[in-house]
Design an enzyme around this catalytic site. Structure first.
Site, mmCIF file in Angstrom:
data_model
loop_
_atom_site.group_PDB
_atom_site.id
_atom_site.type_symbol
_atom_site.label_atom_id
_atom_site.label_comp_id
_atom_site.label_asym_id
_atom_site.label_seq_id
_atom_site.Cartn_x
_atom_site.Cartn_y
_atom_site.Cartn_z
ATOM 1 N N HIS A 81 0.705 -1.187 -0.244
ATOM 2 C CA HIS A 81 -0.263 0.481 0.105
ATOM 3 C C HIS A 81 0.989 1.211 -0.190
ATOM 4 C CE1 HIS A 81 -4.216 -1.513 0.658
ATOM 5 N NE2 HIS A 81 -3.379 -2.374 1.104
ATOM 6 N N LYS A 115 -8.895 13.664 3.788
ATOM 7 C CA LYS A 115 -8.205 12.691 3.849
ATOM 8 C C LYS A 115 -6.963 12.885 4.960
ATOM 9 C CE LYS A 115 -6.765 13.718 -0.477
ATOM 10 N NZ LYS A 115 -6.510 12.878 -1.345
ATOM 11 N N ARG A 116 -6.580 11.479 5.424
ATOM 12 C CA ARG A 116 -5.115 11.719 6.708
ATOM 13 C C ARG A 116 -4.246 12.885 6.138
ATOM 14 N NH1 ARG A 116 -1.273 8.015 6.038
ATOM 15 N NH2 ARG A 116 -2.773 7.403 4.948
ATOM 16 N N LYS A 146 1.031 14.769 0.681
ATOM 17 C CA LYS A 146 -0.531 14.705 0.671
ATOM 18 C C LYS A 146 -1.165 16.412 -0.520
ATOM 19 C CE LYS A 146 -2.789 10.823 2.414
ATOM 20 N NZ LYS A 146 -3.707 9.939 0.899
ATOM 21 N N THR A 200 -8.010 6.743 -2.268
ATOM 22 C CA THR A 200 -9.397 5.737 -2.819
ATOM 23 C C THR A 200 -9.987 6.869 -3.092
ATOM 24 O OG1 THR A 200 -9.606 5.320 -1.391
ATOM 25 C CG2 THR A 200 -9.326 2.862 -2.689
ATOM 26 N N LYS A 251 -14.720 8.136 -4.652
ATOM 27 C CA LYS A 251 -15.947 8.608 -4.036
ATOM 28 C C LYS A 251 -16.121 9.323 -4.229
ATOM 29 C CE LYS A 251 -14.463 6.522 -0.395
ATOM 30 N NZ LYS A 251 -13.341 7.162 1.195
HETATM 31 C C1 PLP Z 1 -11.903 6.888 1.800
HETATM 32 C C2 PLP Z 1 -11.436 7.587 3.127
HETATM 33 C C3 PLP Z 1 -9.985 8.031 2.801
HETATM 34 C C4 PLP Z 1 -9.068 7.454 2.324
HETATM 35 O O1 PLP Z 1 -9.179 9.329 0.800
HETATM 36 P P1 PLP Z 1 -7.876 9.255 0.525
HETATM 37 O O2 PLP Z 1 -8.032 10.349 -0.261
HETATM 38 O O3 PLP Z 1 -7.945 7.732 -0.748
HETATM 39 O O4 PLP Z 1 -6.010 9.437 1.247
HETATM 40 C C5 PLP Z 1 -9.920 8.296 4.664
HETATM 41 N N1 PLP Z 1 -10.747 8.448 5.245
HETATM 42 C C6 PLP Z 1 -11.752 7.695 5.144
HETATM 43 C C7 PLP Z 1 -12.766 8.755 6.417
HETATM 44 C C8 PLP Z 1 -12.901 7.418 3.990
HETATM 45 O O5 PLP Z 1 -13.483 7.422 3.924
#
Ligand code: PLP
Length: 745
Positions: free
Chosen positions: A295, A480-481, A486, A588, A592
Site C-alpha cells: 500500500h 484525507k489523512r 498529500k 480511494t 468516491k
Molecule cells: C476514503 C476515505 C479515506 C481515504 O482517502 P484518500 O483520499 O484516498 O486518502 C480516508 N478516510 C476516510 C474517512 C475515507 O472515507
C-alpha cells in the site's frame, strides 16, 4: 424480512431515546442477518487487516437487507425520523484509506456472493475523536461501544489462547455479518484474560515511539494473525485430517499490507510444531496460501522488526524467520543471484526482519493498488524481486463500493440515474457506463441534485462546525489523512494566493468558493499538526475579512470520518488530489468524489491517472510534475528558493508562516514548516515534496476551474462524464479481479 418488518411495526417507541431505539431495531435486523450467515465454501478467501474503517452500520445494513425505505416509512408513522440515527457515531477501527478499502472489499465480496472472510482486531477505542481548540487538533478516545454494539455477536465458544513468551492472552471472536447476496463474516478478536492482555486490543495504533509501544504493536499484529491461523488450521484438520496437503487449495489468505505478514511464520510454526509437518513442506504450504498487497512506497512505512524485539516475545517465530531467510538465500543462490540481489530481497539481514521482503518471497501474488503504483513496485521498491520472480507481480487498481458511496450517500443522484438508464446498474455485476449516452438528458437533473447535496452538506457543516457556507458556493474539497506527501500545505498556500489576488482586485470575476478540508493528524506528527493550525489560521483570516468573505471561505471540518465523507463527496464540485507524483499509491477518496460527479483537480499520481484515462483529460484538471519530472528534478538538483525568488505571489503566501501574519503561539512550528521548505528538515532536502515546484500550476488550475464553472451546464457535463465513467472504480470490479486472478474463488 417480513417477520422483521412485522416486529418493527409492533415495536413500542414511546419514551425511548435514539440509542435505545438504535439497539432495539438493530437487534431485530441482526436476527435476520444472523440466520442468513453462509456456511464456509470448499475454498475460501481470508482478508487479514489491522484496520477496518466500517463507518456507520445502521443505514448500510438496512439497505443491504432491502428494507431501508420500508423501515423509514414505518418509523415515520410512529413519529420517528430515521435520520435521528445519524447521531450514532461510526465505528472507526481504522485510520484512513487502507482500512476503508478493507471495508469496501468485504462489502463487494458479499454483494458478489463470494466467500471472503475478514479477520482483525476489536479495538476498544478506535481512531481518536478530533476537535479543534484555538485551531489546534485535540484528541479524545473514541469510545464507540458506548452506543452498544448490536451488529456483532460474541462467540464465547470459539475463543482461543495466544501465547507470548511472557504471558498468554485469550482471543475472543466477535462476528460482524457482512450482508449481501451472500452473508459473510468479519471476525474481530478481542484480547482478554488479564489487564496486560486487554491492552493488546485497547487502542488502534498505540504510540510506538518507545520500546514498550513497539512491543505492543508487534503483539497486536501477532495476536490477530495467530488467532486467524489457529482457526484455519484447526478447521482444516477437523475436516481434512492432519496432512495439510490441500490446505492451500482450501484456503487463500490476502495480507493487507505488512501488518499481518507475521501470519506466514505462524502458519509454519503451527504446522511444524502442532501437526509435525516438515519445515520444507510447511514453507511450501505457506507459499501456496499467502498473497500480499502493498500500500505504500514511503520507506518509513515499510515495517521492519529488530530480531531482539521479536525474540523477546516470540522466540519460535524469530527462529522460523531466520530459517526462512536461509531457505531464501539457498534458493536465490541456486538461481544465480548476486550477493547484492540476495541482500536486496533478504527477509533477515543485520539483525532486522524485513516484513515486505518476507511477504514478497512467500506470497504467490504481490499486488500494487493502481497501475502506476504497481509499475513503481516493479521498477523501484521490489525491482530485484521482480527480476527474479516476475510472475508474482500484478496490479489490482482499488475501488470503492457503489452501495455506500453512491446509492446510500447520494440517493438523489442514484434516482436520477435510474430515471435515464433504469435500475440494472445497481447490480454488483453491472455498471452505469450507459450513462455516457445520456449526458445531455441528465444535465439539468444533475445540477439540481448537486445543489440539493450541497445544501445538505452546508446544513451538516453548520450543525457540526457552527459556520454557515452561503448557498451556491463552488465547493473544492481536500479530505484525507494529514500527511506532508498529500500536500494539504500546498492547498493552503494556493488558497492564500487566491485570497491575496481577490483582495488586490486581481481576480475580480472569481465565482464564490469554499475550500473544505478534513483530516486527522497522527498524534505525534508535529509538522502535520502545524499544518492543521496553519489552515485554521487562514480560515479565520479569510472568513472574517469583509473584503473577501462573500467570495472565499475556508472550512476545516472536525473529526473527518466515513459519515462525514459520505456527505462531503456528494456535495463537492472539485476533488483535490494533489499528492507529490509517485507517492500516493492509489487513493480511494478520489474515486468516491468521481462517482458523485466531482471533477478531479490533481497530479498524475496513483489512481488519478486511471480516473483521467476513463473520464477524459478534458473533463478533469491535471497539473504539476509527473513521476519522471520529479525524478529528473531530484537528479538535477531542485532549488525551491529559486522558485520563491522568482515568484512574488508564492513568496508572499509562504512568508505568511514567518512574517507575523499568523502566530503559532511561540512553539516554533511555523518556522519549522518554513525551514522544511527552504533549508530542509530531518534527513530531507528542502521542499522534499515539491510543493513550490507545483504551486504555480496548481493555482492556475484552480482559477481555470473557477472560470469554467461560470458555464454551469458545460461544467455539469464534465462532472457527469466523471460519474458515467466511474464504474471501473467500483470495488465490485476490483474484487471480481482478485477472485479471478489471485484467489480463484
Ligand atoms: C476514503 C476515505 C479515506 C481515504 O482517502 P484518500 O483520499 O484516498 O486518502 C480516508 N478516510 C476516510 C474517512 C475515507 O472515507
Amino acid at each position: 424480512m417480513n417477520e422483521f418488518l412485522n416486529r418493527l411495526k409492533e415495536l413500542d417507541v414511546t419514551g425511548k431515546d435514539v440509542v435505545t431505539l438504535y439497539n432495539e431495531i438493530s437487534a431485530l435486523a441482526m436476527e435476520q442477518a444472523e440466520k442468513r450467515i453462509a456456511p464456509h465454501a470448499k475454498r475460501n478467501a481470508y482478508y487479514l487487516s489491522i484496520e477496518y474503517l466500517l463507518g456507520r452500520a445502521f443505514f448500510n445494513n438496512l439497505m443491504e437487507l432491502g428494507v431501508l425505505d420500508e423501515v423509514s416509512r414505518i418509523l415515520s408513522e410512529k413519529g420517528v425520523d430515521i435520520r435521528n440515527f445519524e447521531e450514532i457515531e461510526d465505528a472507526a477501527l481504522g485510520n484512513g484509506g487502507l482500512g476503508r478499502l478493507a471495508a469496501c472489499f468485504l462489502d463487494s465480496a458479499a454483494a458478489l456472493g463470494l466467500p471472503l472472510y475478514g479477520y482483525g482486531i476489536r479495538y476498544k477505542y478506535g481512531l481518536f475523536k478530533q476537535a479543534f481548540q484555538d485551531g489546534r487538533q485535540t484528541e479524545m478516545p473514541d469510545d464507540w461501544q458506548k452506543f452498544g454494539d448490536p451488529w456483532s455477536l460474541r462467540r464465547e465458544g470459539e475463543k482461543r489462547e495466544i501465547a507470548f513468551a511472557d504471558y498468554t492472552v485469550t482471543a475472543v471472536p466477535y462476528d460482524i455479518p457482512i450482508i449481501g447476496e451472500r452473508v459473510n463474516v468479519l471476525r474481530l478478536f478481542q484480547a482478554e484474560g488479564s489487564p496486560q492482555a486487554e491492552k493488546i486490543s485497547e487502542y488502534l495504533y498505540p504510540a510506538d515511539d518507545t520500546e514498550e509501544g513497539k512491543l505492543l504493536r508487534l503483539r497486536q499484529e501477532y495476536f490477530f494473525s495467530a488467532a486467524a491461523i489457529g482457526e484455519l488450521t484447526e478447521r482444516y484438520a477437523k475436516e481434512h485430517g492432519k496432512k495439510f496437503d490441500d490446505f492451500g487449495a482450501c484456503n487463500v489468505i490476502q495480507l493487507n499490507d505488512t501488518h499481518p505478514v507475521i501470519a506466514v511464520a505462524e502458519l509454519i510454526r503451527v504446522l511444524t510444531v502442532q501437526y509435525k509437518v516438515s519445515f520444507d513442506r510447511a514453507a511450501a504450504i505457506a507459499k501456496a496460501t499467502f498473497n500480499y498487497t502493498n500500500h505504500t512506497v514511503l520507506p518509513e512505512a515499510l515495517e521492519c522488526w529488530r530480531e531482539e524485539l521479536v525474540r523477546k516475545i516470540l522466540p519460535d517465530i524469530a527462529d522460523i524467520l531466520v530459517r526462512l531467510q536461509r531457505m531464501q538465500t539457498k534458493e536465490l543462490k541456486a538461481r544465480g543471484c548476486s550477493a547484492k540481489e540476495i541482500a536486496d530481497m533478504a527477509i533477515y539481514r543485520d539483525g532486522i526482519f524485513y516484513m515486505a521482503n518476507l511477504a514478497v518471497y512467500m506470497g504467490t501474488a504481490v499486488n500494487g493498488v493502481a497501475a502506476l503504483h504497481t509499475e513503481i513496485l516493479k521498477n523501484t521498491l521490489f525491482a530485484t524481486a521482480y527480476r527474479i520472480f516476475p510472475e508474482k507481480f500484478r496490479n489490482k487498481t482499488n475501488g470503492v463500493t457503489k452501495r455506500r458511496w453512491l446509492m446510500l450517500a447520494n440517493p438523489e443522484l442514484s434516482g436520477a440515474i435510474d430515471g435515464v438508464i433504469g435500475t440494472a446498474w445497481r447490480d454488483p455485476r453491472e455498471g452505469f457506463g450507459a450513462l455516457k449516452e445520456h449526458i445531455d438528458a441528465l444535465t439539468d437533473d444533475f445540477i439540481a441534485v448537486k445543489e440539493t447535496k450541497k445544501r445538505q452538506l452546508f446544513d451538516y457543516i453548520e450543525q457540526k462546525e457552527g459556520v454557515r457556507i452561503p448557498d451556491r458556493f463552488l465547493v473544492y474539497a481536500q479530505v484525507k489523512r494529514l500527511h506532508e506527501y498529500k500536500r494539504q500545505l500546498m492547498t493552503a498556500f494556493a488558497v492564500l494566493e487566491l485570497y491575496h489576488a481577490i483582495k488586490d482586485g486581481a481576480l475580480s470575476d472569481f465565482h464564490p468558493s469554499v475550500f473544505l478540508f478534513g483530516a486527522k493528524s497522527a498524534p505525534s506528527y508535529r509538522r502535520a499538526k502545524a499544518i492543521i493550525k496553519f489552515i485554521n489560521d487562514i480560515s479565520a483570516l479569510v472568513n472574517n475579512d469583509p473584503a473577501t468573505k462573500d467570495v472565499l471561505r475556508v472550512v476545516f471540518v472536525q473529526n473527518y470520518n466515513v459519515s462525514y465523507a459520505e456527505k462531503i463527496v456528494a456535495g463537492t464540485d472539485v476533488s483535490l488530489q494533489v499528492s507529490t507524483a509517485g507517492l500516493e499509491a492509489s487513493g480511494t477518496g478520489n474515486m468516491k468524489f468521481m462517482m458523485n460527479g466531482a471533477v478531479t483537480c490533481g497530479t498524475m499520481d496513483g489512481a488519478n491517472i486511471e480516473i483521467v484515462e476513463h473520464a477524459g483529460k478534458e473533463n478533469n484538471y491535471i497539473f504539476g510534475a509527473t513521476v519522471e519530472e520529479i525524478d529528473a528534478l531530484k537528479a538535477s538538483g531542485y532549488d525551491p528558493n529559486a522558485v520563491l525568488a522568482q515568484n512574488s505571489a508564492h513568496n508572499r503566501a509562504v512568508s505568511a508562516l514567518i512574517d507575523g501574519t499568523f502566530s503559532d503561539g511561540g512553539t516554533g512550528e511555523y518556522r519549522e514548516l518554513y525551514d522544511a521548505l527552504t533549508v530542509g528538515a530531518s534527513w530531507h532536502a528542502p521542499d522534499h515534496y515539491f510543493i513550490l515546484h507545483d504551486l504555480s500550476s496548481y493555482v492556475h488550475a484552480l482559477v481555470q476551474i473557477n472560470r469554467d464553472y461560470g458555464n454551469r451546464a458545460m461544467f455539469a457535463r464534465k462532472q457527469l462524464q466523471n460519474v458515467a465513467n466511474s464504474s471501473f472504480f467500483s470495488s465490485d470490479r476490483t474484487i471480481a479481479e482478485y477472485a479471478a486472478d489471485i484467489w480463484h474463488i
